[in-house]
Design a protein around this motif. Structure first.
Motif, mmCIF file in Angstrom:
data_model
loop_
_atom_site.group_PDB
_atom_site.id
_atom_site.type_symbol
_atom_site.label_atom_id
_atom_site.label_comp_id
_atom_site.label_asym_id
_atom_site.label_seq_id
_atom_site.Cartn_x
_atom_site.Cartn_y
_atom_site.Cartn_z
ATOM 1 N N VAL A 22 5.430 -33.743 65.779
ATOM 2 C CA VAL A 22 6.179 -32.857 66.673
ATOM 3 C C VAL A 22 7.178 -32.062 65.846
ATOM 4 C CG1 VAL A 22 7.748 -32.814 68.655
ATOM 5 C CG2 VAL A 22 6.103 -34.677 68.420
ATOM 6 N N VAL A 23 7.297 -30.777 66.112
ATOM 7 C CA VAL A 23 8.374 -29.996 65.483
ATOM 8 C C VAL A 23 9.652 -30.325 66.256
ATOM 9 C CG1 VAL A 23 9.245 -27.680 65.032
ATOM 10 C CG2 VAL A 23 6.805 -28.154 64.823
ATOM 11 N N PRO A 24 10.679 -30.865 65.584
ATOM 12 C CA PRO A 24 11.871 -31.273 66.337
ATOM 13 C C PRO A 24 12.643 -30.060 66.847
ATOM 14 C CG PRO A 24 12.275 -31.500 63.985
ATOM 15 C CD PRO A 24 10.829 -31.099 64.126
ATOM 16 N N TRP A 25 13.228 -30.207 68.018
ATOM 17 C CA TRP A 25 13.981 -29.100 68.617
ATOM 18 C C TRP A 25 14.862 -29.694 69.696
ATOM 19 C CZ3 TRP A 25 13.336 -26.798 73.688
ATOM 20 C CH2 TRP A 25 14.049 -25.602 73.864
ATOM 21 N N CYS A 26 16.010 -29.089 69.892
ATOM 22 C CA CYS A 26 16.923 -29.621 70.902
ATOM 23 C C CYS A 26 16.963 -28.729 72.143
ATOM 24 C CB CYS A 26 18.316 -29.780 70.300
ATOM 25 S SG CYS A 26 19.515 -30.408 71.493
ATOM 26 N N GLY A 27 17.385 -27.479 71.990
ATOM 27 C CA GLY A 27 17.419 -26.582 73.148
ATOM 28 C C GLY A 27 18.682 -26.658 73.973
ATOM 29 N N THR A 28 19.694 -27.364 73.482
ATOM 30 C CA THR A 28 20.982 -27.398 74.186
ATOM 31 C C THR A 28 22.062 -26.946 73.228
ATOM 32 O OG1 THR A 28 20.320 -29.163 75.672
ATOM 33 C CG2 THR A 28 22.694 -28.873 75.341
ATOM 34 N N PHE A 29 22.787 -25.918 73.627
ATOM 35 C CA PHE A 29 23.899 -25.441 72.805
ATOM 36 C C PHE A 29 25.191 -26.006 73.386
ATOM 37 C CE2 PHE A 29 26.890 -22.693 70.771
ATOM 38 C CZ PHE A 29 26.304 -22.481 69.528
ATOM 39 N N PHE A 30 26.057 -26.498 72.507
ATOM 40 C CA PHE A 30 27.321 -27.061 73.018
ATOM 41 C C PHE A 30 28.409 -26.821 71.998
ATOM 42 C CE2 PHE A 30 24.776 -30.315 70.969
ATOM 43 C CZ PHE A 30 25.632 -30.851 70.035
ATOM 44 N N VAL A 68 9.933 -11.857 65.783
ATOM 45 C CA VAL A 68 10.860 -12.937 65.423
ATOM 46 C C VAL A 68 12.031 -12.276 64.703
ATOM 47 C CG1 VAL A 68 11.171 -15.061 64.111
ATOM 48 C CG2 VAL A 68 8.992 -14.614 65.266
ATOM 49 N N THR A 69 13.181 -12.282 65.343
ATOM 50 C CA THR A 69 14.321 -11.552 64.783
ATOM 51 C C THR A 69 15.199 -12.439 63.904
ATOM 52 O OG1 THR A 69 15.515 -11.952 66.834
ATOM 53 C CG2 THR A 69 14.371 -9.843 66.639
ATOM 54 N N GLY A 70 14.903 -13.728 63.862
ATOM 55 C CA GLY A 70 15.673 -14.601 62.968
ATOM 56 C C GLY A 70 15.269 -16.055 63.132
ATOM 57 N N VAL A 71 15.591 -16.841 62.122
ATOM 58 C CA VAL A 71 15.440 -18.302 62.200
ATOM 59 C C VAL A 71 16.786 -18.882 61.786
ATOM 60 C CG1 VAL A 71 14.283 -20.335 61.263
ATOM 61 C CG2 VAL A 71 12.956 -18.278 61.711
ATOM 62 N N ALA A 72 17.313 -19.787 62.578
ATOM 63 C CA ALA A 72 18.665 -20.301 62.295
ATOM 64 C C ALA A 72 18.728 -21.809 62.478
ATOM 65 C CB ALA A 72 19.676 -19.620 63.223
ATOM 66 N N ASP A 73 19.747 -22.394 61.856
ATOM 67 C CA ASP A 73 19.966 -23.817 62.042
ATOM 68 C C ASP A 73 20.403 -24.079 63.485
ATOM 69 O OD1 ASP A 73 22.213 -22.449 60.248
ATOM 70 O OD2 ASP A 73 23.220 -23.683 61.747
ATOM 71 N N LEU A 132 17.228 -19.415 69.284
ATOM 72 C CA LEU A 132 17.036 -20.843 69.025
ATOM 73 C C LEU A 132 15.913 -21.448 69.847
ATOM 74 C CD1 LEU A 132 20.741 -22.099 68.575
ATOM 75 C CD2 LEU A 132 19.023 -21.682 66.801
ATOM 76 N N ARG A 133 14.797 -20.741 69.886
ATOM 77 C CA ARG A 133 13.605 -21.290 70.539
ATOM 78 C C ARG A 133 12.869 -22.188 69.538
ATOM 79 N NH1 ARG A 133 14.005 -22.166 75.014
ATOM 80 N NH2 ARG A 133 11.759 -22.402 75.144
ATOM 81 N N PRO A 134 12.022 -23.090 70.024
ATOM 82 C CA PRO A 134 11.297 -23.973 69.098
ATOM 83 C C PRO A 134 10.481 -23.163 68.093
ATOM 84 C CG PRO A 134 10.896 -24.604 71.395
ATOM 85 C CD PRO A 134 11.684 -23.339 71.434
ATOM 86 N N LEU A 135 10.423 -23.654 66.858
ATOM 87 C CA LEU A 135 9.672 -22.940 65.823
ATOM 88 C C LEU A 135 8.180 -22.858 66.171
ATOM 89 C CD1 LEU A 135 11.246 -24.361 62.510
ATOM 90 C CD2 LEU A 135 11.836 -22.256 63.742
ATOM 91 N N ASP A 136 7.709 -23.808 66.991
ATOM 92 C CA ASP A 136 6.272 -23.820 67.310
ATOM 93 C C ASP A 136 5.983 -23.263 68.703
ATOM 94 O OD1 ASP A 136 7.418 -25.862 68.785
ATOM 95 O OD2 ASP A 136 5.836 -27.326 68.361
ATOM 96 N N THR A 139 17.340 -29.683 62.975
ATOM 97 C CA THR A 139 16.392 -28.866 63.746
ATOM 98 C C THR A 139 16.787 -27.408 63.554
ATOM 99 O OG1 THR A 139 17.568 -28.657 65.874
ATOM 100 C CG2 THR A 139 16.214 -30.633 65.573
ATOM 101 N N ARG A 140 15.777 -26.538 63.638
ATOM 102 C CA ARG A 140 16.028 -25.094 63.564
ATOM 103 C C ARG A 140 15.357 -24.415 64.746
ATOM 104 N NH1 ARG A 140 13.109 -23.676 58.635
ATOM 105 N NH2 ARG A 140 12.075 -25.665 59.019
ATOM 106 N N GLY A 141 15.772 -23.191 64.988
ATOM 107 C CA GLY A 141 15.154 -22.440 66.082
ATOM 108 C C GLY A 141 14.969 -20.998 65.672
ATOM 109 N N ARG A 142 14.113 -20.290 66.390
ATOM 110 C CA ARG A 142 13.899 -18.890 66.053
ATOM 111 C C ARG A 142 14.358 -17.992 67.196
ATOM 112 N NH1 ARG A 142 7.501 -17.383 66.301
ATOM 113 N NH2 ARG A 142 7.248 -17.733 68.530
#
Ligand SMILES: CC(C)(COP(=O)(O)OP(=O)(O)OC[C@H]1O[C@@H](n2cnc3c(N)ncnc32)[C@H](O)[C@@H]1OP(=O)(O)O)[C@@H](O)C(=O)NCCC(=O)NCCS
Length: 404
Positions: A396-404, A285-290, A266-270, A132-135
């Motif tokens: 669905v665009v996959p996304w997690c939203g939890t950093f650990f 959009v200041t970046g897209v990252a893994d 790391l917000r959802p790409l969509d 998954t990636r996020g922006r």
């Protein structure tokens, strides 16, 4: 020669934590900090390598669950706090820990493992791929505001510090499991990430959105450095059931008095921020990252757990030099996937990939044809990428939203 890896006892966890902190240039944790962070170490899941009687490296994991395409929820390992002392690197300490950890994860029946990587060149060799990636986005504080007609329904209520974890942990679990790539958080995660901030009396803005069917979203934001009376806000956490709740929560944080720009990573790409604004350029959009690095620890189980769209059969050879038991030719057809032969056997595959490159397509982040076109997958049959695209397709665009 591989280094012996041990499961660290509770008495060694703080030293392990400080080793990890030191590798990220943080000082040792104080007693109060340890009270919160120590709680996030799951018993028996922190590994260490000792060299010359000294702890040289550590890696931990905690149990979680994750959503795969189609909505099935798999037991999973969340891998974190991975570090090797700077004077003991590049002699195989991480490799030894990765091997022991993947065996441990497999023994626990967790079909996949995931992590967040400090550097993109570390984990591919161990079979992890970006799934998954996020922006990163910045909303201009002095912008033109919201587009007339952008959703503005429901109500938003702020939470007091004493109720934040109780309310949000339940809500997060419900919301995160609605989306492919979502994971559940441990109590220790909430304590280490949010509880620590609250205990330190740091300013935390937390609010819940209530829609027609009850609470359906929340946001957690923290202020940045003051500029006069104005402060930028950083959205730390925002999960919502739909576009209306998403819009309401972004409106809420953006429209708080004395707020300048609002940023989030790391917000959802969509996430449809540009579509909500009167001037779409108010969102940069200041970046897209893994985001999620995913490891399919048990490939047959992971492939059988997700749904597959209707497509002509696909024969995919999967290589896994690190966990040979996963290797083989898999047939994806009629909505299922199963191993039908060994590598190099009678069944001739149309496509071939490494387990890390399989993870890149598994949740739907990348298509087989783009992976074949860029050399991540090898193509033996020119019709195979299009068939695989159809089979792997998700809505669905996959996304997690939890950093650990
Ligand atoms: C990243 C880290 C854990 C690697 O530990 P290590 O014990 O040096 O790793 P290993 O010796 O087992 O390396 C295995 C292979 O990966 C390569 N590798 C390891 N870290 C790498 C990096 N940061 N960049 C590129 N390659 C790397 C090694 O060169 C080696 O390659 P080789 O087998 O071809 O010789 C360590 O450098 C570290 O603690 N870094 C700072 C903290 C950090 O970033 N932790 C990761 C948190 S997600």
């Amino acid at each position: 020669m591989t280094h012996p890896v041990t499961v660290l006892g509770t008495e060694e966890l703080r030293a392990a934590h400080d080793l990890f902190g030191g590798a990220l240039f943080n000082g040792p944790v104080d007693d109060e900090g340890w009270e919160f962070r120590g709680a996030s170490y799951a018993p028996g899941r922190t590994l260490g390598v000792h060299l010359d009687g000294t702890l040289a490296g550590t890696a931990m994991s905690f149990g979680t669950t994750t959503v795969v395409p189609g909505g099935a929820v798999l037991e999973a390992a969340a891998v974190t706090r991975v570090a090797v002392r700077a004077d003991r690197t590049r002699r195989g300490v991480l490799s030894a820990m990765m091997r022991a950890q993947l065996d441990d994860v497999a023994d626990r029946g967790e079909a996949v493992a995931s992590l967040r990587a400090t550097e993109a060149r570390i984990y591919g060799r161990f079979g992890y791929g970006v799934a998954t990636r996020g922006r990163s986005v910045r909303l201009r504080g002095s912008g033109a505001g919201w587009r007339p007609g952008a959703p503005a329904s429901g109500s938003v209520r702020m939470l007091g510090p004493g109720e934040i974890i109780d309310v949000l942990s339940g809500l997060h679990e419900r919301l995160a499991l609605r989306r492919t790539g979502g994971i559940t958080r441990s109590d220790g995660w909430w304590r280490a990430v949010v509880g620590r901030r609250l205990q330190a009396r740091e300013p935390v803005i937390a609010a819940v959105h209530t829609g027609a069917d009850g609470d359906d979203g929340y946001v957690v934001a923290t202020p940045g450095a003051r500029d006069g009376f104005t402060r930028p806000l950083h959205v730390e956490d925002l999960h919502a059931a739909d576009a209306a709740a998403t819009a309401a929560l972004w409106r809420f944080v953006r429209d708080i008095d004395l707020v300048g720009d609002v940023e989030a990573h790391l917000r959802p790409l969509d996430e449809p921020l540009e579509l909500l604004l009167a001037d779409p350029r108010d969102c940069t959009v200041t970046g897209v990252a893994d985001e999620t690095w995913l490891r399919l620890v048990d490939v047959p189980t992971a492939l059988a757990a997700r749904t597959w769209a209707a497509a002509d059969p696909v024969l995919l050879a999967v290589h896994d030099p690190f966990l040979e038991r996963n290797a083989g030719v898999y047939r994806i057809a009629d909505g299922t996937a199963e191993r039908v032969g060994p590598l190099g056997g009678a069944v001739v595959p149309g496509l071939e990939c490494d387990v890390a490159a399989l993870a890149m397509a598994y949740l739907g982040d990348r298509t087989p044809s783009e992976l074949a076109a860029t050399g991540w997958w090898t193509c033996h049959d020119e019709k195979a990428p299009a068939r695989a695209d159809a089979a792997f397709a998700t809505d669905v665009v996959p996304w997690c939203g939890t950093f650990f």
